[in-house]
Write a protein that holds these residues in place. Structure first.
Motif, PDB file in Angstrom:
ATOM      1  N   GLU A 134      35.853  23.691  29.585  1.00 11.60           N
ATOM      2  CA  GLU A 134      35.304  24.880  28.928  1.00 11.60           C
ATOM      3  C   GLU A 134      35.354  24.738  27.409  1.00 11.60           C
ATOM      4  OE1 GLU A 134      33.804  28.602  27.872  1.00 11.60           O
ATOM      5  OE2 GLU A 134      33.538  27.346  29.628  1.00 11.60           O
ATOM      6  N   SER A 135      36.397  24.124  26.890  1.00 13.09           N
ATOM      7  CA  SER A 135      36.512  23.923  25.438  1.00 13.09           C
ATOM      8  C   SER A 135      35.459  22.936  24.948  1.00 13.09           C
ATOM      9  CB  SER A 135      37.907  23.417  25.088  1.00 13.09           C
ATOM     10  OG  SER A 135      38.880  24.374  25.444  1.00 13.09           O
ATOM     11  N   VAL A 136      35.232  21.886  25.711  1.00  9.46           N
ATOM     12  CA  VAL A 136      34.195  20.912  25.358  1.00  9.46           C
ATOM     13  C   VAL A 136      32.834  21.598  25.337  1.00  9.46           C
ATOM     14  CG1 VAL A 136      33.013  18.800  26.093  1.00  9.46           C
ATOM     15  CG2 VAL A 136      35.513  18.937  26.206  1.00  9.46           C
ATOM     16  N   ARG A 137      32.572  22.419  26.350  1.00 10.24           N
ATOM     17  CA  ARG A 137      31.291  23.140  26.418  1.00 10.24           C
ATOM     18  C   ARG A 137      31.100  24.025  25.200  1.00 10.24           C
ATOM     19  NH1 ARG A 137      29.517  27.778  26.958  1.00 10.24           N
ATOM     20  NH2 ARG A 137      31.545  28.699  27.352  1.00 10.24           N
ATOM     21  N   ARG A 138      32.144  24.774  24.823  1.00  8.74           N
ATOM     22  CA  ARG A 138      32.054  25.642  23.643  1.00  8.74           C
ATOM     23  C   ARG A 138      31.783  24.852  22.379  1.00  8.74           C
ATOM     24  NH1 ARG A 138      37.205  29.321  23.066  1.00  8.74           N
ATOM     25  NH2 ARG A 138      36.480  29.444  20.922  1.00  8.74           N
ATOM     26  N   ALA A 139      32.460  23.725  22.220  1.00 10.10           N
ATOM     27  CA  ALA A 139      32.265  22.890  21.034  1.00 10.10           C
ATOM     28  C   ALA A 139      30.836  22.359  20.979  1.00 10.10           C
ATOM     29  CB  ALA A 139      33.271  21.741  21.026  1.00 10.10           C
ATOM     30  N   GLU A 140      30.337  21.896  22.118  1.00  9.98           N
ATOM     31  CA  GLU A 140      28.975  21.355  22.150  1.00  9.98           C
ATOM     32  C   GLU A 140      27.938  22.435  21.884  1.00  9.98           C
ATOM     33  OE1 GLU A 140      28.817  19.416  25.952  1.00  9.98           O
ATOM     34  OE2 GLU A 140      29.773  17.590  25.168  1.00  9.98           O
ATOM     35  N   GLU A 141      28.154  23.621  22.420  1.00  7.47           N
ATOM     36  CA  GLU A 141      27.227  24.738  22.169  1.00  7.47           C
ATOM     37  C   GLU A 141      27.181  25.093  20.695  1.00  7.47           C
ATOM     38  OE1 GLU A 141      27.920  28.313  24.371  1.00  7.47           O
ATOM     39  OE2 GLU A 141      27.242  27.427  26.245  1.00  7.47           O
ATOM     40  N   GLY A 142      28.351  25.183  20.066  1.00  2.00           N
ATOM     41  CA  GLY A 142      28.399  25.511  18.643  1.00  2.00           C
ATOM     42  C   GLY A 142      27.721  24.457  17.797  1.00  2.00           C
ATOM     43  N   ASN A 143      27.955  23.193  18.119  1.00  2.00           N
ATOM     44  CA  ASN A 143      27.316  22.111  17.369  1.00  2.00           C
ATOM     45  C   ASN A 143      25.801  22.142  17.562  1.00  2.00           C
ATOM     46  OD1 ASN A 143      29.780  21.221  16.437  1.00  2.00           O
ATOM     47  ND2 ASN A 143      29.993  19.645  18.003  1.00  2.00           N
ATOM     48  N   ARG A 144      25.361  22.366  18.794  1.00  2.00           N
ATOM     49  CA  ARG A 144      23.925  22.414  19.073  1.00  2.00           C
ATOM     50  C   ARG A 144      23.266  23.578  18.331  1.00  2.00           C
ATOM     51  NH1 ARG A 144      24.261  21.201  23.899  1.00  2.00           N
ATOM     52  NH2 ARG A 144      24.739  23.246  24.737  1.00  2.00           N
ATOM     53  N   ARG A 145      23.909  24.730  18.358  1.00  5.44           N
ATOM     54  CA  ARG A 145      23.364  25.901  17.663  1.00  5.44           C
ATOM     55  C   ARG A 145      23.221  25.622  16.162  1.00  5.44           C
ATOM     56  NH1 ARG A 145      26.262  29.143  20.298  1.00  5.44           N
ATOM     57  NH2 ARG A 145      28.087  29.046  18.960  1.00  5.44           N
ATOM     58  N   THR A 146      24.224  24.982  15.595  1.00  8.99           N
ATOM     59  CA  THR A 146      24.205  24.697  14.162  1.00  8.99           C
ATOM     60  C   THR A 146      23.141  23.646  13.829  1.00  8.99           C
ATOM     61  OG1 THR A 146      26.553  25.237  14.037  1.00  8.99           O
ATOM     62  CG2 THR A 146      25.631  23.983  12.206  1.00  8.99           C
ATOM     63  N   LEU A 147      23.082  22.572  14.620  1.00  9.57           N
ATOM     64  CA  LEU A 147      22.082  21.528  14.361  1.00  9.57           C
ATOM     65  C   LEU A 147      20.661  22.037  14.586  1.00  9.57           C
ATOM     66  CD1 LEU A 147      23.851  18.366  15.802  1.00  9.57           C
ATOM     67  CD2 LEU A 147      23.347  18.880  13.402  1.00  9.57           C
ATOM     68  N   ASP A 148      20.469  22.911  15.573  1.00  8.83           N
ATOM     69  CA  ASP A 148      19.141  23.489  15.796  1.00  8.83           C
ATOM     70  C   ASP A 148      18.710  24.327  14.601  1.00  8.83           C
ATOM     71  OD1 ASP A 148      18.999  22.291  18.277  1.00  8.83           O
ATOM     72  OD2 ASP A 148      19.346  24.135  19.431  1.00  8.83           O
ATOM     73  N   ALA A 149      19.628  25.122  14.063  1.00  8.36           N
ATOM     74  CA  ALA A 149      19.300  25.942  12.899  1.00  8.36           C
ATOM     75  C   ALA A 149      19.010  25.072  11.685  1.00  8.36           C
ATOM     76  CB  ALA A 149      20.456  26.906  12.602  1.00  8.36           C
ATOM     77  N   LEU A 150      19.764  24.009  11.534  1.00 10.10           N
ATOM     78  CA  LEU A 150      19.543  23.090  10.419  1.00 10.10           C
ATOM     79  C   LEU A 150      18.182  22.401  10.560  1.00 10.10           C
ATOM     80  CD1 LEU A 150      22.390  20.936   9.026  1.00 10.10           C
ATOM     81  CD2 LEU A 150      20.072  20.101   9.019  1.00 10.10           C
ATOM     82  N   ALA A 151      17.837  21.975  11.781  1.00  8.63           N
ATOM     83  CA  ALA A 151      16.548  21.326  12.019  1.00  8.63           C
ATOM     84  C   ALA A 151      15.393  22.292  11.778  1.00  8.63           C
ATOM     85  CB  ALA A 151      16.488  20.777  13.446  1.00  8.63           C
ATOM     86  N   GLU A 152      15.581  23.545  12.161  1.00  8.83           N
ATOM     87  CA  GLU A 152      14.532  24.550  11.941  1.00  8.83           C
ATOM     88  C   GLU A 152      14.290  24.743  10.448  1.00  8.83           C
ATOM     89  OE1 GLU A 152      12.747  28.264  11.033  1.00  8.83           O
ATOM     90  OE2 GLU A 152      14.893  27.922  10.744  1.00  8.83           O
ATOM     91  N   LEU A 153      15.360  24.852   9.676  1.00 11.69           N
ATOM     92  CA  LEU A 153      15.215  24.995   8.220  1.00 11.69           C
ATOM     93  C   LEU A 153      14.561  23.745   7.636  1.00 11.69           C
ATOM     94  CD1 LEU A 153      17.393  26.556   5.588  1.00 11.69           C
ATOM     95  CD2 LEU A 153      16.916  24.134   5.326  1.00 11.69           C
ATOM     96  N   ALA A 154      14.982  22.574   8.084  1.00  9.18           N
ATOM     97  CA  ALA A 154      14.401  21.327   7.583  1.00  9.18           C
ATOM     98  C   ALA A 154      12.908  21.273   7.877  1.00  9.18           C
ATOM     99  CB  ALA A 154      15.118  20.128   8.204  1.00  9.18           C
ATOM    100  N   GLY A 155      12.505  21.737   9.064  1.00  7.69           N
ATOM    101  CA  GLY A 155      11.087  21.773   9.411  1.00  7.69           C
ATOM    102  C   GLY A 155      10.310  22.670   8.464  1.00  7.69           C
ATOM    103  N   ARG A 156      10.883  23.818   8.137  1.00 10.44           N
ATOM    104  CA  ARG A 156      10.209  24.719   7.197  1.00 10.44           C
ATOM    105  C   ARG A 156      10.143  24.123   5.798  1.00 10.44           C
ATOM    106  NH1 ARG A 156      12.774  29.266   6.165  1.00 10.44           N
ATOM    107  NH2 ARG A 156      14.671  28.895   7.360  1.00 10.44           N
ATOM    108  N   ALA A 157      11.077  23.213   5.490  1.00  7.27           N
ATOM    109  CA  ALA A 157      11.081  22.560   4.180  1.00  7.27           C
ATOM    110  C   ALA A 157      10.166  21.340   4.148  1.00  7.27           C
ATOM    111  CB  ALA A 157      12.503  22.149   3.810  1.00  7.27           C
ATOM    112  N   GLY A 158       9.563  21.001   5.302  1.00  5.39           N
ATOM    113  CA  GLY A 158       8.613  19.899   5.337  1.00  5.39           C
ATOM    114  C   GLY A 158       9.058  18.684   6.115  1.00  5.39           C
TER     115      GLY A 158
END
Length: 196
Positions: free
Chosen positions: A120-144
Motif C-alpha cells: 500500500e505504501s508503494v502504491r501511494r508513492a507511485e500515485e503521488g509521483n505519477r500525479r506530479t509528473l503528469d502535472a509537470l508534463a501538462e505544463l511542459a506541453g503548454r510551454a511548447g
C-alpha cells in the motif's frame, strides 16, 4: 471506554524525522526512536509493526507534504512560464522552510528502504509521483514541449536544478543564500522558454 493513545503517530514520525535529518536514514531504528522519544517499544510497535512500515510512512508524509505545495505552485498561473517559475521557487522556499524534511527527501526513497515497504505504501508513492509528473508534463506541453528531450528539459528546469540550488547548502548544514529562489526561478524560466 478505551483510553486515548498516549503516543500519536505524528509524534513518533517527528522523532524519526529528527533522527533522519541529523544522522541519516540508517539512524532511524525502532530502538533509537523509542529512546529519543521516551516511548515504550510496545507503543511504537503498536503504531508501526516493523521498521520498514515506519520508514515508508516517514517518507510518504514528507513527500506528500512537498508535492501538495509543489502542485499548487505549478497550477498557480495559467501561463506555463509563470507557473513553472512558481514551482521552481517553491522547491527552494519549501526546503528553506522545512530543512529537516528537505534532508529526508534529498536521501531518496531507496535510502528509506523502499524495496521493503508494504504494498500500500508503494502504491501511494507511485500515485503521488505519477500525479506530479503528469502535472509537470501538462505544463511542459503548454510551454511548447513536443519531444521526450523537451520533457527532460522541463524536469531539469522544474525539479533537478531547484534541488541542485539547495542540495549543497543543506548537505553542509549551511543556510540557503537569500538569492536562491531567484536563481531557481531564472534557470527554470530560461529553460522552459526554450521548449519546442
Amino acid at each position: 471506554m478505551a483510553r486515548p493513545p498516549r503516543y500519536h503517530e505524528a509524534q513518533l514520525l517527528d522523532t524519526a524525522l529528527r533522527l533522519a535529518a541529523t544522522a541519516g536514514p540508517t539512524a532511524v531504528t525502532m530502538s533509537a526512536i523509542a529512546r529519543a522519544g521516551g516511548v515504550p517499544n510496545g507503543s511504537l510497535y503498536h503504531r508501526f509493526p516493523h521498521r520498514s512500515a515506519l520508514l515508508a510512512q516517514l517518507w510518504l508524509r514528507t513527500v506528500e507534504h512537498f508535492q501538495q505545495g509543489y502542485l499548487t505552485a505549478l497550477h498557480s498561473d495559467p501561463d506555463p512560464l509563470r507557473g513553472g517559475a512558481a514551482a521552481a521557487r517553491h522547491v527552494v522556499a519549501w526546503c528553506r522552510d522545512h530543512p529537516q524534511e528537505a534532508a529526508v527527501l534529498l536521501h531518496g526513497p531507496q535510502a528509506f528502504g523502499r524495496d521493503e515497504w508494504p504494498a500500500e505504501s508503494v502504491r501511494r508513492a507511485e500515485e503521488g509521483n505519477r500525479r506530479t509528473l503528469d502535472a509537470l508534463a501538462e505544463l511542459a506541453g503548454r510551454a511548447g514541449a513536443i519531444t521526450e528531450a523537451d520533457l527532460d528539459r522541463a524536469v531539469l528546469a522544474l525539479v533537478e536544478l531547484p534541488l541542485a540550488v539547495v542540495r549543497r547548502h543543506l548537505r553542509t548544514g549551511g543556510p540557503l543564500p537569500p538569492h536562491a529562489e531567484d536563481l531557481a526561478e531564472r534557470c527554470a524560466t530560461d529553460l522552459l522558454g526554450r521548449l519546442g
